[in-house]
Write an enzyme that holds these catalytic residues in place. Sequence first.
Site, PDB file in Angstrom:
ATOM      1  N   SER A 140       0.176  71.659 -16.932  1.00 44.64           N
ATOM      2  CA  SER A 140       0.764  72.368 -18.068  1.00 44.64           C
ATOM      3  C   SER A 140       0.353  73.827 -17.965  1.00 44.64           C
ATOM      4  CB  SER A 140       0.230  71.772 -19.377  1.00 44.64           C
ATOM      5  OG  SER A 140       0.500  72.609 -20.484  1.00 44.64           O
ATOM      6  N   TYR A 153      -6.573  69.195 -25.220  1.00 49.55           N
ATOM      7  CA  TYR A 153      -5.420  69.222 -24.321  1.00 49.55           C
ATOM      8  C   TYR A 153      -5.603  70.262 -23.223  1.00 49.55           C
ATOM      9  CZ  TYR A 153      -0.579  69.613 -22.740  1.00 49.55           C
ATOM     10  OH  TYR A 153       0.556  69.642 -21.966  1.00 49.55           O
TER      11      TYR A 153
END
Length: 256
Positions: A140, A153
Amino acid sequence: MLFEDKVVLITGGAGGIGIAAAKAFAKEGAKLALVDLKQEPLEKAAESVDAKDILLLTANVSIEDEVKEYVQKTKEYYGKIDVFINNAGINGEFKDITEQTEENFQNVFGVNVMGVFFGLKYVLQLMKEQKSGAVVNTASNGGLLGAPGMSAYVASKHAVIGLNKTAALEVAEYGVRVNAVAPSGVNTEMMRSIEKNAMGEKVEEARKAFEASVPMNRYATAEEIADLMVFLSSEKASFTSGSYYRIDGGQGATSV
């Protein structure tokens, strides 16, 4: 076709990017194995994929024995794994580090880090024996940047990039390639969850704010991510390994 009679294993196979990847690889002639937590979403996903052959497998990717089992079942069914899309992931709860809970951190790391690690561990064993294979890990832009409220995250996706680089070095001599994609926001249900986590019920405001942070002023589509996965898994990327590829509408150009 790029993947005629090739076997492609995809985790998170019932999610937005997973379904898009399944369709993209099937279009190129691949046989598929899709992994997700529950059978019903997998069956629904499979209905939308026009594949020569499709194996549906339920597993919690954060549990090592279940990962070992989905790899074994894929090998038993097809005899090999040519491509592994190591894609399953969750975003967790938005909280500042000072308010963050151990439970949330453990949950996010269980799926996003241990799930990726276990997948690499068992798929790469098979690919080393085959002396061939390609892996694409889903990282990501959160693995490259910080994001307030998303410590679990962000930390997990930084870890994915570290695993990606190390795995590539360990299997290069066996003819196996390992790369990662690093998307910014993608127009999937996960992004709906992130929008809600960020601003509660003001999801439209959250969407506009997230999109405004991207020079192209929009989210990526799941299909755009899938197309990059297909390329990195193909022989067109035969000398490409150990790298991560931003797919973020130019967002990475605004940082060092």
